[in-house]
Scaffold this motif. Sequence first.
Motif, PDB file in Angstrom:
ATOM      1  N   ASP A  63     -15.666  11.243   7.187  1.00 20.35           N
ATOM      2  CA  ASP A  63     -14.890  10.710   6.057  1.00 20.35           C
ATOM      3  C   ASP A  63     -15.131  11.488   4.761  1.00 20.35           C
ATOM      4  O   ASP A  63     -16.069  12.282   4.657  1.00 20.35           O
ATOM      5  N   HIS A 118      -7.490   9.203   3.811  1.00 20.35           N
ATOM      6  CA  HIS A 118      -8.591   8.355   3.320  1.00 20.35           C
ATOM      7  C   HIS A 118      -8.348   7.948   1.858  1.00 20.35           C
ATOM      8  O   HIS A 118      -9.296   7.629   1.151  1.00 20.35           O
ATOM      9  N   HIS A 122     -10.151   7.295  -3.316  1.00 22.64           N
ATOM     10  CA  HIS A 122     -11.268   6.550  -2.724  1.00 22.64           C
ATOM     11  C   HIS A 122     -11.661   5.303  -3.517  1.00 22.64           C
ATOM     12  O   HIS A 122     -12.832   5.103  -3.856  1.00 22.64           O
ATOM     13  N   PRO A 160     -11.369   3.317   2.561  1.00 20.08           N
ATOM     14  CA  PRO A 160     -12.636   3.645   1.915  1.00 20.08           C
ATOM     15  C   PRO A 160     -13.600   2.461   1.925  1.00 20.08           C
ATOM     16  O   PRO A 160     -13.178   1.318   1.733  1.00 20.08           O
TER      17      PRO A 160
HETATM   18 ZN   LIG Z   1     -15.118   6.973   2.362  1.00 19.54          ZN
END
Ligand SMILES: [Zn+2]
Length: 853
Positions: A63, A118, A122, A160
């Motif tokens: 990630d 992602h 975030h 996230p």
């Molecule tokens: Zn993350």
Amino acid sequence: MKSHSSITLLIALALTSATVKADRFNYLDDQNPYYVNLDFPKLITPQWIGEDGVDAVVILSIDDMRNSATYESYLRPILERLKQIDGRAPVSIFTNSIDPQDPQLQQWLKEGLSLEIHTIDHPCPCLSGGDFARAKSTYDRCVDLMTSIPNNRPTAFRMPCCDSLNTPSPRFWAEIFNKTTGQGNYLTIDSSVFNITTPNDPSIPMDLALDEDGDSRFEHYIPFDSFVNVIKDYPYPFVQGELCWQFPCVIPSDWEGQNVQRPFNPKTVEDMKHALDAVVIKKGVYPLVFHPHGWIRSSQIIEIIDHAVKNYGKRVKFLTFRECADRIQSNLLSGQSLRNKNGGDNGVRIVDLNDDGLLDVAIGNDQLRTTRIWDADKQRWSEFDFPIPIANSNEQFFSHSLDGTSLLVNTKASRGVWQLQNHQWKSNERMLTGLPDATATGLDAGLRMRDMDQDGFSEVITNTEVLRWEAEDLTWKPLPFSIPVGTSITNEAGLDAGLRFVDIDDDGLDDVIFSDDQNYSLHLFSDMKTGWNNKVLSGSRPEQNEIPIISLGGANNGSWFSGQYLWVQNEFTQGLPALVDRRSFDQLLANVPPKAKSPKAALNAFETQPGFRVELVAAEPLVMDPVAFDWDSKGRLWVVEMADYPLGLDGKGKPGGRVKFLTDTNGDGKYDTSTLFADEIGYPSDVMVWRNGVLISAAPNIWYMEDSNGDGKADIRTALFTGFGEGNQQHRVNGLRWGLDNWVHLANGDSGGVIRSSKTDETINIGGRDLRVRPDTGELQALTGQTQHGRNRDDWGNWWGANNSNPMFQYLLQDQYLARNPHISYPNPRHPVATLQDSPIFPISRVMSHWEG
Ligand SMILES: [Zn+2]
């Protein structure tokens, strides 16, 4: 002391327990993103992998990428190790903002990696600040950015902080993921929910689920008690809201490992291997969440790859999310996808059509109509026609026979009922008789099919009526009730009005909870005559203790039900503890005394340790208010009933205790006859078979009672010992137990007394002590004590007691030995062995507020 639920007599046996089976189609209507569990039908890897001999799929997914150089140096050894398997380097990188022209990205794509989404910046939690548009924007921009990378085809999303916070929301899946970006881009897989392996899964060896100390191996990785982003024992892809594949991540992630036992801990890596072993056994998926943030080393990820290759070889396949999506499309969905080319409903449903515990596929759209049933024996799909397009049709799968599946389509475009029989959908026009016509507007008119009474046959529930199929008259007939006044399944626009069917009071039947921006209510279901007639609460906003909003303006407000709670997670909840609003079912029912359960419901309410089973041997009216029992040599069950607790039969202390014996006259293991042996006894607490009769403890006396003429009634009543204190009815002499010393032992009960033996006239003060007696001779002696309820021994002669605050203590030093030397100073002979906090026996049912603490 007295139970508030049905007073039934249940006996625990060492076998297994049964559970109530929920309606297997309800999840298709529900908006709970965490609906799967151990008992939910599975989608095992052989069903979609398209390759013989593969049991499990590992998706290494890293990630937080913003800078390719860091990721290249961290990933390189992992990629080279993966290439040793088959030349590919399948890793999925969940990326934030990045330069789409970065040449490193092209290098990785050539090697077989995938670049996934992602969010651009975030945010944790993703929905926050009352700003839903901002959450959608950071997601959309990331989808569009990753789509703009040449040769990349992003497929998957990860929320996230999903391994550390309650950040996913049903609102995210319904209103962001399942929509498209402004440019029309969309994804098909989310991998943000975590799956934990627990000791409750009978298919998993205990040494995988438990650690060396016998504790749950994985539970301590859950970051906090109210972490809700988790499912249990279900490592399979499942569908959320018809459009989103959820690939549940494995617990622990690298963050979860370092959170409990420091970074780089080999124990974390060992447990990641154990989790993989469990996934291989279950034939599931293993998306591993890790980061190059100093929580796990590249070499430790390689250890997990080595473990998989060494132990499982080709049984474990390493794939990216993009490859998973492609294989699901090719091998599971006949080239179709959950989403059509515009990102909308493609008429693809994943549902266990033949009730074999494995999911099947129904596809009904303009290109294809096919039904795919998984043949577990042959390990392949069998295919046959599907009758009708079902995209955006509010279709209902339902059961109207004990093992049959039917399909109802009831829209503007088409209307019909089909029954699945012998791999064929047969039209059954007759089943439209009496069925409300929902075709007028083309909107969702709120028609839902649910098996309300758990008899295997679905009922029809609409905004205005409830109908049941009458097989004799071949018609749907209205039942004499409908959903509660003031509630509605859908609003005028055909959208979610805020009603949910949930079993709030744990009686196995669904109640109605309703909550929109104006009003809220909770109605408990009574029976098939009166329906949801038990209104527990209702009100209009704003009020204190109001039910959080379930649906706002026709859309889910971020609510779902799990673990006996209503949860809400949305852009307004980040200021609340654990980022969620919630109401426990106990809070919702705070002023509702639990109803008496039927004997069957009472049985189902027990949860036992693995290996134990509870069976019913007697219930009302054979036995009422039982508090203790004993067996005689004829197999009869002697029961003492404290019917006069707590204030006497008349509220003024009138004695009303009874002793009965129950007989199993036909030898089927259940008692069928009850004989009243003695009554009008004041607060009797125990019974013990003795000589030709029974001993009964009922302060101030220990009685011996006997039936001398064979009519089943006690005609001899002798008070053998007297003087037991008559304090609070919960604190009186009890616990008649035969010792290995051939004395009968008794628990003081806490009310003491100077006890006199009627045979010998001897007296003894039992203050602070328990007592043993010889009924035949009238001897009596004080014992180490004191016990409030139930003095018991094991087969080695160790004695145990209890009181309200201490579920068990042991009497280590015996009074009769200590008494030999009146000058000796000795430690406390009573040693606690269990506390309320760690007791293995505890109520799982709702505890009324005045019983707490
Ligand atoms: Zn993350």
